[in-house]
Enzyme design. Structure first.
Site, PDB file in Angstrom:
ATOM      1  N   THR A   1       0.379  -1.579   0.148  1.00  0.00           N
ATOM      2  CA  THR A   1      -0.098   0.315  -0.451  1.00  0.00           C
ATOM      3  C   THR A   1       1.010   0.878   0.223  1.00  0.00           C
ATOM      4  OG1 THR A   1      -0.247   0.120   2.635  1.00  0.00           O
ATOM      5  CG2 THR A   1      -2.234  -1.341   1.102  1.00  0.00           C
TER       6      THR A   1
ATOM      7  N   ASN B   1       1.120   4.938   1.587  1.00  0.00           N
ATOM      8  CA  ASN B   1       0.136   5.530   2.734  1.00  0.00           C
ATOM      9  C   ASN B   1       0.911   6.362   2.344  1.00  0.00           C
ATOM     10  OD1 ASN B   1      -0.223   2.530   2.856  1.00  0.00           O
ATOM     11  ND2 ASN B   1       1.609   2.144   5.265  1.00  0.00           N
TER      12      ASN B   1
ATOM     13  N   GLU C   1      -4.504   4.266   3.080  1.00  0.00           N
ATOM     14  CA  GLU C   1      -3.955   3.256   2.140  1.00  0.00           C
ATOM     15  C   GLU C   1      -4.121   2.893   1.239  1.00  0.00           C
ATOM     16  OE1 GLU C   1      -2.568  -0.130   4.508  1.00  0.00           O
ATOM     17  OE2 GLU C   1      -2.436   0.915   7.147  1.00  0.00           O
TER      18      GLU C   1
ATOM     19  N   HIS D   1      -1.798  -2.764 -10.154  1.00  0.00           N
ATOM     20  CA  HIS D   1      -0.932  -2.875 -11.522  1.00  0.00           C
ATOM     21  C   HIS D   1       0.702  -3.359 -10.313  1.00  0.00           C
ATOM     22  CE1 HIS D   1       1.362  -1.625 -14.431  1.00  0.00           C
ATOM     23  NE2 HIS D   1       2.127  -0.235 -13.791  1.00  0.00           N
TER      24      HIS D   1
ATOM     25  N   TYR E   1       8.401   6.179  -3.854  1.00  0.00           N
ATOM     26  CA  TYR E   1       8.531   7.075  -2.545  1.00  0.00           C
ATOM     27  C   TYR E   1       8.522   7.834  -2.632  1.00  0.00           C
ATOM     28  CZ  TYR E   1      10.366   8.131   2.292  1.00  0.00           C
ATOM     29  OH  TYR E   1       9.782   8.992   3.251  1.00  0.00           O
TER      30      TYR E   1
ATOM     31  N   LYS F   1     -12.798  -4.270   9.421  1.00  0.00           N
ATOM     32  CA  LYS F   1     -13.148  -4.998  10.100  1.00  0.00           C
ATOM     33  C   LYS F   1     -11.747  -6.077  10.929  1.00  0.00           C
ATOM     34  CE  LYS F   1     -14.689  -7.288   7.136  1.00  0.00           C
ATOM     35  NZ  LYS F   1     -16.267  -9.010   6.030  1.00  0.00           N
TER      36      LYS F   1
HETATM   37  N1  RBF Z   1      -7.231  -3.679   8.150  1.00  0.00           N
HETATM   38  C1  RBF Z   1      -8.114  -4.117   9.234  1.00  0.00           C
HETATM   39  O1  RBF Z   1      -7.218  -4.140   9.896  1.00  0.00           O
HETATM   40  N2  RBF Z   1      -9.092  -4.986   9.113  1.00  0.00           N
HETATM   41  C2  RBF Z   1      -9.676  -4.151   7.461  1.00  0.00           C
HETATM   42  O2  RBF Z   1     -10.982  -5.048   7.058  1.00  0.00           O
HETATM   43  C3  RBF Z   1      -8.213  -4.346   6.623  1.00  0.00           C
HETATM   44  N3  RBF Z   1      -8.990  -4.266   5.052  1.00  0.00           N
HETATM   45  C4  RBF Z   1      -8.169  -3.469   4.324  1.00  0.00           C
HETATM   46  C5  RBF Z   1      -8.735  -3.595   2.729  1.00  0.00           C
HETATM   47  C6  RBF Z   1      -7.666  -2.844   2.039  1.00  0.00           C
HETATM   48  C7  RBF Z   1      -8.421  -3.112   0.357  1.00  0.00           C
HETATM   49  C8  RBF Z   1      -6.326  -2.818   2.155  1.00  0.00           C
HETATM   50  C9  RBF Z   1      -5.874  -2.177   0.746  1.00  0.00           C
HETATM   51  C10 RBF Z   1      -6.047  -2.115   3.087  1.00  0.00           C
HETATM   52  C11 RBF Z   1      -6.931  -3.349   4.724  1.00  0.00           C
HETATM   53  N4  RBF Z   1      -6.837  -3.299   5.746  1.00  0.00           N
HETATM   54  C12 RBF Z   1      -7.458  -3.624   6.778  1.00  0.00           C
HETATM   55  C13 RBF Z   1      -4.988  -2.535   6.057  1.00  0.00           C
HETATM   56  C14 RBF Z   1      -3.870  -3.246   6.002  1.00  0.00           C
HETATM   57  O3  RBF Z   1      -4.027  -4.256   7.411  1.00  0.00           O
HETATM   58  C15 RBF Z   1      -2.876  -3.176   5.911  1.00  0.00           C
HETATM   59  O4  RBF Z   1      -2.586  -2.384   4.464  1.00  0.00           O
HETATM   60  C16 RBF Z   1      -1.408  -4.094   6.247  1.00  0.00           C
HETATM   61  O5  RBF Z   1      -0.421  -2.833   6.987  1.00  0.00           O
HETATM   62  C17 RBF Z   1      -1.114  -4.758   4.683  1.00  0.00           C
HETATM   63  O6  RBF Z   1      -0.613  -4.474   4.320  1.00  0.00           O
HETATM   64 MG    MG Z   2      -0.333  -1.568   4.165  1.00  0.00          MG
END
Ligand code: RBF
Ligand code: MG
Length: 156
Positions: free
Chosen positions: A28, A30, A80, A85, A92, A108
């Site tokens: 992601t 951020n 995030e 892609h 960065y 969630k």
């Molecule tokens: N983190 C959560 O704790 N709960 C979520 O439901 C959740 N959904 C996500 C959905 C998407 C499309 C993305 C990109 C991230 C989500 N994340 C969620 C964040 C995720 O924990 C975070 O980006 C981590 O750092 C994984 O790289």
């Molecule tokens: Mg992330």
């Protein structure tokens, strides 16, 4: 929304504690704290989809998470963006432009990292389908994505 974003974030350290490398495929980009603070607070936390471009690059489909990542119990709110892609190079500190076109679900907590990954993968599939609809597709061509030369963004 425009903003200089902070980094690619994939929970490398935490991920290494699990036997799976899968989460590192869900990078992601951020936004910085400053951008997150100026983010409209009337947009509910949750998972969204839309369009994104880096610098003056191509516009790609994206999924977006706004909130506190309950799975990681973050203290700071984050925004995030996962761009659908594969980039050849790291970007960065570039300017990330996003247009949010739809909502998928609330944030969630999950029982396992695998469950979080599956949920994100479903979000990506949902976003791909939705963004092919004409009402969402038309925003891909929006002038918003053509950054004016020398535009000052985020005090940089
Ligand atoms: N983190 C959560 O704790 N709960 C979520 O439901 C959740 N959904 C996500 C959905 C998407 C499309 C993305 C990109 C991230 C989500 N994340 C969620 C964040 C995720 O924990 C975070 O980006 C981590 O750092 C994984 O790289
Ligand atoms: Mg992330």
């Amino acid at each position: 929304m425009y903003g200089v974003f902070i980094n690619y974030y994939c929970r490398r350290e935490r991920t290494l504690q699990y036997s799976s490398l899968t989460l590192c495929t869900i990078f992601t980009a951020n936004f910085s704290e400053q951008v997150v603070e100026s983010f409209p607070s009337d947009i509910p936390t949750g998972i969204y989809y839309g369009w994104a471009s880096v610098g003056n690059g191509d516009v790609h489909k994206m999924v977006l998470s706004i909130g506190w990542n309950p799975f990681y119990k973050n203290i700071k709110k984050s925004v995030e963006t996962h761009i659908i892609h594969t980039f050849k190079e790291d970007f960065y500190g570039e300017i990330l432009s996003i247009v949010i076109t739809g909502y998928i679900r609330p944030e969630k907590n999950f029982d396992s990292l695998d469950a979080l990954i599956s949920a994100i993968q479903e979000d990506i599939e949902e976003a791909k389908r939705q963004l092919d609809l004409p009402e969402h597709l038309k925003l891909k061509e929006d002038n918003f994505f053509h950054l004016p030369e020398g535009k000052i963004v985020n005090n940089r």
